[in-house]
Design an enzyme around this catalytic site. Structure first.
Site, PDB file in Angstrom:
ATOM      1  N   ARG A  53       0.845  -1.190   0.000  1.00 39.56           N
ATOM      2  CA  ARG A  53       0.000   0.000   0.000  1.00 39.56           C
ATOM      3  C   ARG A  53       0.885   1.246   0.000  1.00 39.56           C
ATOM      4  NH1 ARG A  53       1.753   1.758   4.016  1.00 39.56           N
ATOM      5  NH2 ARG A  53       0.626   3.688   3.705  1.00 39.56           N
ATOM      6  N   GLY A  54       0.209   2.420  -0.101  1.00 39.38           N
ATOM      7  CA  GLY A  54       0.951   3.665  -0.242  1.00 39.38           C
ATOM      8  C   GLY A  54       1.099   3.935  -1.729  1.00 39.38           C
ATOM      9  N   ALA A  55       0.849   5.189  -2.131  1.00 36.81           N
ATOM     10  CA  ALA A  55       0.734   5.497  -3.563  1.00 36.81           C
ATOM     11  C   ALA A  55       1.931   5.035  -4.404  1.00 36.81           C
ATOM     12  CB  ALA A  55       0.475   6.999  -3.730  1.00 36.81           C
ATOM     13  N   ARG A 100      -7.368  -0.163  -7.071  1.00 32.52           N
ATOM     14  CA  ARG A 100      -7.597   0.982  -6.174  1.00 32.52           C
ATOM     15  C   ARG A 100      -7.625   2.247  -7.038  1.00 32.52           C
ATOM     16  NH1 ARG A 100      -4.375   1.346  -0.721  1.00 32.52           N
ATOM     17  NH2 ARG A 100      -6.332   2.356  -0.127  1.00 32.52           N
ATOM     18  N   GLN A 214      -2.877   2.420   9.765  1.00 33.73           N
ATOM     19  CA  GLN A 214      -1.545   2.524   9.150  1.00 33.73           C
ATOM     20  C   GLN A 214      -0.595   3.386  10.002  1.00 33.73           C
ATOM     21  OE1 GLN A 214      -4.464   2.908   7.590  1.00 33.73           O
ATOM     22  NE2 GLN A 214      -4.381   2.392   5.428  1.00 33.73           N
ATOM     23  N   ASP A 255      -1.832  10.910  -2.189  1.00 34.11           N
ATOM     24  CA  ASP A 255      -2.164   9.879  -3.181  1.00 34.11           C
ATOM     25  C   ASP A 255      -2.342  10.473  -4.564  1.00 34.11           C
ATOM     26  OD1 ASP A 255      -3.030   8.622  -0.474  1.00 34.11           O
ATOM     27  OD2 ASP A 255      -2.801   6.995  -1.929  1.00 34.11           O
ATOM     28  N   ASN A 265      -5.417  12.519   0.200  1.00 37.62           N
ATOM     29  CA  ASN A 265      -4.584  11.675   1.064  1.00 37.62           C
ATOM     30  C   ASN A 265      -5.509  10.973   2.058  1.00 37.62           C
ATOM     31  OD1 ASN A 265      -1.916  10.721   1.817  1.00 37.62           O
ATOM     32  ND2 ASN A 265      -2.188  11.857   3.720  1.00 37.62           N
ATOM     33  N   LYS A 266      -4.933  10.135   2.871  1.00 42.33           N
ATOM     34  CA  LYS A 266      -5.693   9.291   3.796  1.00 42.33           C
ATOM     35  C   LYS A 266      -6.748  10.075   4.552  1.00 42.33           C
ATOM     36  CE  LYS A 266      -5.499   5.740   4.262  1.00 42.33           C
ATOM     37  NZ  LYS A 266      -6.446   4.859   3.534  1.00 42.33           N
TER      38      LYS A 266
HETATM   39  O1  MRU Z   1      -4.776   3.342   1.957  1.00 35.59           O
HETATM   40  P1  MRU Z   1      -3.278   3.514   1.963  1.00 35.59           P
HETATM   41  O2  MRU Z   1      -2.637   2.944   3.170  1.00 35.59           O
HETATM   42  O3  MRU Z   1      -2.659   3.036   0.680  1.00 35.59           O
HETATM   43  O4  MRU Z   1      -3.099   5.095   2.017  1.00 35.59           O
HETATM   44  C1  MRU Z   1      -1.806   5.617   1.993  1.00 35.59           C
HETATM   45  C2  MRU Z   1      -1.752   7.091   2.118  1.00 35.59           C
HETATM   46  O5  MRU Z   1      -2.754   7.765   2.206  1.00 35.59           O
HETATM   47  C3  MRU Z   1      -0.400   7.719   2.026  1.00 35.59           C
HETATM   48  O6  MRU Z   1      -0.345   8.869   2.801  1.00 35.59           O
HETATM   49  C4  MRU Z   1      -0.095   8.084   0.569  1.00 35.59           C
HETATM   50  O7  MRU Z   1      -0.340   6.991  -0.263  1.00 35.59           O
HETATM   51  C5  MRU Z   1       1.296   8.542   0.393  1.00 35.59           C
HETATM   52  S1  MRU Z   1       2.463   7.225   0.595  1.00 35.59           S
HETATM   53  C6  MRU Z   1       3.990   7.879   0.257  1.00 35.59           C
END
Ligand code: MRU
Length: 376
Positions: A53-55, A100, A214, A255, A265-266
Site C-alpha cells: 500500500r501507499g501510492a 484501487r 496505518q 495519493d 490523502n488518507k
Molecule cells: O490506503 P493507503 O494505506 O494506501 O493510504 C496511503 C496514504 O494515504 C499515504 O499517505 C499516501 O499513499 C502517500 S504514501 C507515500
C-alpha cells in the site's frame, strides 16, 4: 536510515521464476512476513487488500506485476508479437488498474509501461523481448522513486524549525508515508529520517489512522525499528496535541495532487490541515513528481475510494457498530490547496502560488507518461 538496521523493502521483483515479493503490511507490526506472488490475481489481491500500500509502492507493485506476466515461463507467457502484445497488455493492465482508484501513481506506472511497449512494437531495436523491456521500465520506476524519496528528504533543513526550548521538535504525520509506502525512505517520513540522521532532536506523533491503523501499526513500526521516538494517539486527539504545543509542524504524504494543488490523502488529512491552520502550524505535503496529476484540475475530480463497511463493523463476535446502523468508509479525503503551506518535492520546497510550479514540475518530469497524455 537507521545505521545497522536493514532498509525496508516493501516491494521487489525476483527473477527465476518471475515473482513479486512484498512485505505483507496486513501482518505488521506483529509479524514481518514476506509473500512471493507469482500470479496476476495474487498481485491484484495484494494491492486491493493493502498487503502492499501507499501510492508509490502500489505503482511499483503494479509495474512489477505487469512485467511478471510478460516474463512468465514458456507456455504460460503472454504473446510477444506486434498488436497481440498490446492487446494482452490491456487485459493485464485492466486487472491491476481496477484495484484501487485514488493513488494516481498506479495508472501513471501502467501508462508508462504502455508507452514503453508501444515504442517497442514500433521499433524493437536491439531485439529484446517485451518481457525484458517491461521489466527494465518497471525497475526504472522503482529506482526513480527511491531517488525521489532521497531528494524529498533533503528538504528537511528548510522546514525544520530550530526549537525555541530544549525540547524535541514535534512532527505530526498521518497514516504511513514512509519506506513501507514507497520504493525508498518515504515521502512524509523522508525529511524526518534526514533530520534524525543530522542529529535533530525530534519526536513524531501519529494518529492511529482508523480504520486500518496505518499510523499506529506501520509508521510506529518503521520509526521504532530505527530508534526515532514516536507516539501514537487516537485520531481524535490531534487537536488536543496541537493545543498543548506539542506539534511544531505537520507533514503528510499524498495519493494524488490536482493541478491546482488540492490534495487527496488518507481520510483525516483534511481535518489535520484545518487544525494546523487554526493553530498557526505549517502543513507540508511530501510527494514524488509521479503523484502530481496535471490532468485532474481540482480535488473535486479525484476519485475517492470507498472501502467495505466490514472495516468499520467489526466481527460478528465483536461488533463495533449496530447491524442496523449505516456506515460510510471513505479511504481518502481532499485537502484544499489553500490549507497547504508547501509541497516537499524532489525539485525542492514548492510554495504558493502552486499552479505554475506544479505545471513546471509535471512538464519537466522525465517520465514518458507525464503531462496531459496521462489520461487519454
Ligand atoms: O490506503 P493507503 O494505506 O494506501 O493510504 C496511503 C496514504 O494515504 C499515504 O499517505 C499516501 O499513499 C502517500 S504514501 C507515500
Amino acid at each position: 536510515m537507521g545505521g545497522d538496521v536493514d532498509p525496508i523493502s516493501a516491494v521487489e521483483f525476483l527473477p527465476d521464476p518471475p515473482r513479486v515479493r512484498i512485505l505483507d503490511q496486513t501482518a505488521l507490526p506483529g509479524e514481518e512476513r514476506y509473500l512471493e506472488l507469482d500470479s496476476l490475481d495474487g498481485v491484484a489481491e495484494a494491492i486491493r487488500t493493502l498487503r502492499v500500500r501507499g501510492a508509490p509502492a502500489i505503482g511499483i507493485a503494479a509495474a512489477y506485476g505487469l512485467a511478471m506476466q510478460f516474463n512468465a515461463p514458456p507456455g504460460t507467457k503472454e504473446p510477444s508479437q506486434g498488436p497481440e502484445v498490446l492487446a494482452a497488455f490491456e487485459v493485464v493492465a485492466g486487472v491491476l488498474a481496477a484495484t484501487r482508484p485514488t493513488a494516481v501513481n498506479l495508472p501513471w506506472a501502467l501508462d508508462r509501461l504502455r508507452r514503453r511497449l508501444e515504442r517497442w512494437v514500433e521499433d524493437p531495436g536491439d531485439g529484446r523481448d517485451p518481457g525484458t523491456v517491461l521489466l527494465d521500465e518497471a525497475r526504472a520506476i522503482h529506482h526513480e522513486d527511491r531517488e525521489a524519496c532521497g531528494a524529498i528528504g533533503r528538504c528537511w533543513d528548510q522546514i525544520f524549525p530550530v526549537p525555541a526550548g530544549s525540547g524535541p521538535v514535534g512532527v505530526l504525520t498521518h497514516c504511513n508515508a514512509g519506506a513501507l509506502a514507497t520504493g525508498g525512505m518515504g515521502t512524509a517520513l523522508a525529511p524526518v529520517y534526514a533530520a534524525h540522521a543530522q542529529g535533530v532532536n525530534l519526536r513524531v506523533h501519529v494518529g492511529e489512522t482508523r480504520p486500518l491503523q496505518q499510523g499506529g501499526r506501520l509508521t510506529a513500526w518503521e520509526l521504532t525499528r530505527v530508534g526515532i521516538p514516536v507516539a501514537v494517539t487516537v485520531d481524535s486527539a490531534v487537536g488536543a496535541l496541537m493545543a498543548r504545543g506539542r506539534v511544531n509542524l505537520v507533514i503528510v504524504g499524498a495519493d494524488r495532487v490536482a493541478a491546482n494543488g488540492d490534495v487527496a490523502n488518507k481520510i483525516g488529512t483534511y481535518s489535520l490541515a484545518v487544525l494546523a491552520r487554526e493553530h498557526g502550524l505549517p502543513f507540508y505535503v511530501a510527494l514524488p513528481s509521479s503523484t502530481f496529476d496535471p490532468a485532474t484540475r481540482t480535488g473535486l475530480e479525484i476519485p475517492v475510494e470507498e472501502r467495505s463497511e466490514t472495516e468499520l463493523r467489526g466481527t460478528p463476535g465483536q461488533r463495533a457498530v449496530p447491524e442496523s446502523a449505516g456506515v460510510w468508509n471513505p479511504a481518502f479525503d481532499i485537502t484544499p490547496a489553500h490549507l497547504v503551506t508547501a509541497f516537499l518535492t524532489p525539485s525542492g520546497v514548492v510554495r504558493p502560488p502552486f499552479g505554475p510550479s506544479i505545471q513546471a514540475i509535471t512538464r519537466s518530469f522525465a517520465g514518458p507518461a507525464s503531462g496531459s497524455e496521462r489520461h487519454e
